[in-house]
Design an enzyme around this catalytic site. Structure first.
Site, PDB file in Angstrom:
ATOM      1  N   LYS A  31       9.222  32.875  20.116  1.00 41.13           N
ATOM      2  CA  LYS A  31       8.556  33.346  20.870  1.00 41.13           C
ATOM      3  C   LYS A  31       9.637  32.881  22.518  1.00 41.13           C
ATOM      4  O   LYS A  31       8.758  33.656  23.574  1.00 41.13           O
ATOM      5  CB  LYS A  31       7.342  32.736  21.127  1.00 41.13           C
ATOM      6  CG  LYS A  31       6.656  33.509  20.079  1.00 41.13           C
ATOM      7  CD  LYS A  31       5.809  32.077  19.949  1.00 41.13           C
ATOM      8  CE  LYS A  31       4.200  32.488  18.558  1.00 41.13           C
ATOM      9  NZ  LYS A  31       3.720  31.896  17.840  1.00 41.13           N
ATOM     10  N   GLN A  48       0.368  26.711  18.861  1.00 42.02           N
ATOM     11  CA  GLN A  48       0.521  27.057  17.706  1.00 42.02           C
ATOM     12  C   GLN A  48       0.185  26.785  16.655  1.00 42.02           C
ATOM     13  O   GLN A  48      -0.386  24.925  16.984  1.00 42.02           O
ATOM     14  CB  GLN A  48       2.233  26.890  18.002  1.00 42.02           C
ATOM     15  CG  GLN A  48       3.099  26.821  16.349  1.00 42.02           C
ATOM     16  CD  GLN A  48       3.070  28.686  16.113  1.00 42.02           C
ATOM     17  OE1 GLN A  48       3.423  29.739  17.191  1.00 42.02           O
ATOM     18  NE2 GLN A  48       3.057  29.152  14.880  1.00 42.02           N
ATOM     19  N   ASP A  77      -3.365  35.055  22.515  1.00 41.55           N
ATOM     20  CA  ASP A  77      -3.579  35.001  21.093  1.00 41.55           C
ATOM     21  C   ASP A  77      -4.863  35.301  20.478  1.00 41.55           C
ATOM     22  O   ASP A  77      -4.731  35.206  18.836  1.00 41.55           O
ATOM     23  CB  ASP A  77      -3.434  33.204  20.508  1.00 41.55           C
ATOM     24  CG  ASP A  77      -2.231  33.479  19.938  1.00 41.55           C
ATOM     25  OD1 ASP A  77      -1.554  34.048  19.681  1.00 41.55           O
ATOM     26  OD2 ASP A  77      -1.684  32.063  19.331  1.00 41.55           O
TER      27      ASP A  77
HETATM   28  N1  GUN Z   1       0.825  30.478  13.435  1.00 35.14           N
HETATM   29  C1  GUN Z   1       1.048  31.456  12.953  1.00 35.14           C
HETATM   30  N2  GUN Z   1       1.218  32.854  13.650  1.00 35.14           N
HETATM   31  C2  GUN Z   1       0.761  32.181  14.848  1.00 35.14           C
HETATM   32  C3  GUN Z   1       0.105  33.163  15.281  1.00 35.14           C
HETATM   33  O1  GUN Z   1      -0.023  34.310  15.772  1.00 35.14           O
HETATM   34  N3  GUN Z   1      -0.032  32.479  16.853  1.00 35.14           N
HETATM   35  C4  GUN Z   1      -0.507  30.528  16.400  1.00 35.14           C
HETATM   36  N4  GUN Z   1      -0.705  29.726  17.626  1.00 35.14           N
HETATM   37  N5  GUN Z   1       0.036  30.085  15.857  1.00 35.14           N
HETATM   38  C5  GUN Z   1       0.356  30.876  14.274  1.00 35.14           C
END
Ligand code: GUN
Length: 293
Positions: free
Chosen positions: A54, A98, A121
């Site tokens: 990311k 995350q 998110d």
């Molecule tokens: N863990 C696995 N996929 C994601 C996601 O798209 N966002 C977040 N915050 N955590 C994750």
């Protein structure tokens, strides 16, 4: 005739060109670029890898990223302080916490703290609630489910009135993608680990979203001929022919499914690149919103 391949990498690359242009336009107008703040707590290697990808993607499109990297023994207060400092930072427009958070951290309390304006998110309980309600729209929708919806449109899927089967009911993918399909007027069935005779349910589906996290779980003979199949799985499996000794496969057995489906995503190169792209798009959207545009 084998299925059309829905190329997520290609769609993502095209979208990232537009996102980069929007990020540059924002930076030119305000003197600083859109910013994403990341909270990564714990030592899960997959999460660390996602966060690195990311950050690199942000750099590519001209979004700054600020990371709070915390160890697995971080306390609730430390995680919440990190979120509060990102909430208060005027150069951070989007916040990503995350998941999963380490054991002992109250995920719900942490996600609730994220400023709604910065919830790129889409996991704040208010945004998820709005996603589920008729006639309401969340400010942001979660990245992976949004990527699935974009790929369905890319494949020319007729979503309204379609039978859509979602396999998996996680908070991150299964649940929100089911809500998004329902909002788009599909008839949605959610299958999960306790579902009886999943094969016969999947056989009714015009659209299949596989997000159960089990390698090669859905076989070609589970599919209705012509079904559109979006494979969200990324499962690490042993592969003695690979230099690393492993490879990644989806939740759908591609070799059998490709001969039955009308269109299908590959793993890798399908949903994965879309997840990051949707997060970048939401961050730029958040920047403009916060600026009042
Ligand atoms: N863990 C696995 N996929 C994601 C996601 O798209 N966002 C977040 N915050 N955590 C994750």
């Amino acid at each position: 005739m084998p299925a059309t391949i829905i190329d997520g990498k290609d769609v993502a690359d095209r979208m990232q060109v537009q996102i980069a242009a929007e990020a540059a336009r924002f930076a030119a107008k305000y003197g600083y670029p859109p910013g994403l703040g990341v909270v990564l707590a714990g030592d899960d290697p997959a999460s660390a890898q996602y966060v690195r990808m990311k950050s690199r993607a942000c750099e590519r499109v001209g979004i700054t990223s600020v990371s709070h990297l915390m160890n697995a023994s971080s306390t609730q207060a430390e995680v919440e302080d990190a979120i509060a400092s990102l909430n208060a930072d005027p150069k951070v427009h989007g916040i990503l916490v995350q998941l999963p958070l380490p054991k002992g951290i109250n995920e719900e309390a942490a996600l609730r703290l994220v400023s709604l304006d910065k919830d790129v998110d889409g996991f704040h309980p208010i945004n998820i609630g709005m996603l589920g309600m008729k006639g309401r729209e969340p400010l942001f929708t979660p990245a992976t489910p949004t990527g699935c919806m974009v790929l369905l449109k890319e494949a020319g899927a007729q979503i309204e009135g379609a039978n859509a089967v979602v396999i998996g009911r996680s908070n991150i993918v299964g649940l929100p993608v089911a809500l998004m399909l329902m909002k788009a007027n599909a008839t949605v069935t959610v299958c999960h680990s306790r579902t009886r005779d999943m094969k016969s349910i999947v056989q009714q589906a015009d659209i299949v979203i596989a997000a159960i996290g089990k390698a090669n779980y859905v076989k070609g003979d589970w599919l209705k001929p012509g079904a559109i199949v979006i494979d969200v799985g990324t499962n690490k499996v042993d592969d003695p022919t690979a230099k690393s000794g492993y490879t990644f496969v989806g939740d759908v057995e591609y070799a059998s499914a490709v001969n039955v489906a009308g269109a299908i995503t590959k793993v890798p190169g399908g949903v994965g690149p879309m997840t990051i792209t949707m997060l970048l798009a939401n961050t730029v959207k958040a920047a403009w919103r916060i600026a009042g545009e």
